[in-house]
Design a protein around this motif. Structure first.
Motif, short mmCIF file in Angstrom:
data_model
loop_
_atom_site.label_atom_id
_atom_site.label_comp_id
_atom_site.label_asym_id
_atom_site.label_seq_id
_atom_site.Cartn_x
_atom_site.Cartn_y
_atom_site.Cartn_z
N ASP A 32 22.71 -6.15 -5.07
CA ASP A 32 23.16 -7.87 -4.13
C ASP A 32 21.95 -7.96 -3.14
O ASP A 32 22.10 -9.16 -3.18
CB ASP A 32 24.09 -6.45 -3.48
N ALA A 33 21.57 -6.98 -3.37
CA ALA A 33 20.41 -7.93 -1.73
C ALA A 33 19.31 -8.72 -2.48
O ALA A 33 18.70 -9.55 -2.18
CB ALA A 33 19.25 -6.67 -1.22
N GLN A 34 18.52 -8.47 -4.16
CA GLN A 34 17.99 -9.13 -4.60
C GLN A 34 18.80 -10.22 -4.92
O GLN A 34 18.11 -11.70 -4.57
CB GLN A 34 17.43 -8.26 -5.60
N GLU A 35 19.72 -10.34 -5.23
CA GLU A 35 20.63 -11.49 -5.52
C GLU A 35 21.08 -12.21 -4.06
O GLU A 35 20.09 -13.37 -4.25
CB GLU A 35 22.13 -10.99 -5.89
N GLN A 36 20.66 -12.05 -3.42
CA GLN A 36 21.19 -12.26 -1.78
C GLN A 36 19.64 -12.62 -1.56
O GLN A 36 19.67 -14.18 -1.15
CB GLN A 36 21.71 -11.62 -1.17
N THR A 37 19.07 -12.50 -1.76
CA THR A 37 17.76 -13.29 -1.77
C THR A 37 16.90 -13.93 -2.15
O THR A 37 16.88 -15.29 -2.22
CB THR A 37 15.89 -12.10 -1.86
N PHE A 38 17.36 -13.91 -3.50
CA PHE A 38 17.81 -14.91 -4.14
C PHE A 38 17.84 -16.22 -3.81
O PHE A 38 17.71 -17.32 -3.98
CB PHE A 38 17.62 -14.45 -6.38
N ARG A 39 19.29 -16.39 -3.98
CA ARG A 39 20.18 -17.31 -3.22
C ARG A 39 19.79 -18.71 -2.05
O ARG A 39 19.65 -19.16 -2.40
CB ARG A 39 21.75 -16.92 -3.41
N GLU A 40 18.98 -17.21 -1.29
CA GLU A 40 18.89 -17.84 -0.19
C GLU A 40 17.37 -18.49 -0.67
O GLU A 40 17.04 -20.11 0.07
CB GLU A 40 18.03 -16.79 0.79
N LEU A 41 16.61 -18.07 -1.29
CA LEU A 41 15.74 -18.41 -1.74
C LEU A 41 15.10 -19.95 -2.42
O LEU A 41 15.00 -20.91 -1.90
CB LEU A 41 13.76 -18.07 -1.99
N THR A 42 16.35 -19.98 -3.48
CA THR A 42 16.53 -21.16 -4.35
C THR A 42 17.50 -22.23 -3.28
O THR A 42 17.22 -23.71 -3.23
CB THR A 42 17.35 -20.96 -5.18
N LYS A 43 17.84 -22.05 -2.21
CA LYS A 43 18.31 -22.63 -1.04
C LYS A 43 17.39 -23.63 -0.35
O LYS A 43 17.49 -24.60 -0.07
CB LYS A 43 20.06 -22.58 -0.68
N GLU A 44 15.85 -22.64 0.46
CA GLU A 44 15.68 -23.27 1.42
C GLU A 44 14.08 -23.54 0.99
O GLU A 44 13.30 -24.36 1.16
CB GLU A 44 14.85 -21.50 1.55
#
Length: 159
Positions: A32-44
Motif C-alpha cells: 500500500d505504501a508503494q501505491e500511495q507514493t505512486f498516487r502522490e507523485l502522479t498528482k504532484e
C-alpha cells in the motif's frame, strides 16, 4: 429490419466498451505504501504537454509514459525524492507544480509582488497630484492683476 438495427447497435456498444476498457491503466503494487507514493507523485508532477494538468489526470501520450516510468521506479523501490529528481533532471523544473526558488524562477516568485507594489505606488502618486480644480483656484488672479489685465485689454482695443 429492427433486428438488424438492434444488432448493429449492440456491436457498436460492445466495440465502444472494449475501447473504453482499454484506456484505463491498471497498476499493481507490492504494498500500500508503494501505491500511495505512486498516487502522490502522479498528482504532484505536471504534464509537460498539457501545461496545467497533473500526469494522473492527463490523457496525453507523454503523461501515460510518465505514469509508466513513475510506476516502474516506484516498483523498483525508489523513494519519492528519487523519482522527482529523475523527472526534474529529464524535464526541468516545469514538471513541478511548486518549483524551487532559484535565480531562474525568481521572476515567478517576485513578479506578482512587484506588480502590486508598482500599482500601489502609481495610485499613491496619482492621488497626491493636485486636482484641476485646485490648480484653477490657486491660479486665480488677484485684484491688482485683474485691474492690470483689464487696462492692458483696453489699451489693446484702442490700437
Amino acid at each position: 429490419m429492427k433486428t438488424l438495427i438492434a444488432s448493429l447497435l449492440l456491436m457498436a456498444g460492445l466495440f465502444g466498451a472494449g475501447q473504453a476498457r482499454a484506456a484505463i491503466d491498471v497498476y499493481t503494487f507490492d504494498s500500500d505504501a508503494q501505491e500511495q507514493t505512486f498516487r502522490e507523485l502522479t498528482k504532484e508532477l505536471r504534464c509537460p504537454k498539457c501545461q496545467n494538468q497533473d500526469i494522473a489526470d492527463s490523457n496525453a501520450g507523454l503523461a501515460k509514459d510518465l505514469r509508466d516510468k513513475t510506476y516502474q521506479m516506484v516498483r523498483e523501490g525508489k523513494d519519492k525524492q528519487q523519482v522527482v529528481d529523475y523527472m526534474v533532471a529529464r524535464y526541468g523544473n516545469f514538471i513541478l507544480y511548486d518549483p524551487p526558488m532559484m535565480a531562474s524562477t525568481l521572476i515567478l516568485w517576485l513578479g506578482p509582488l512587484l506588480v502590486i507594489v508598482i500599482g500601489a505606488a502609481t495610485v499613491v502618486v496619482r492621488s497626491r497630484r493636485r486636482s484641476p480644480a485646485t490648480v484653477r483656484a490657486e491660479s486665480a488672479l488677484s485684484e491688482q492683476e485683474q485691474a492690470r489685465l483689464a487696462a492692458l485689454l483696453k489699451e489693446e482695443e484702442k490700437q
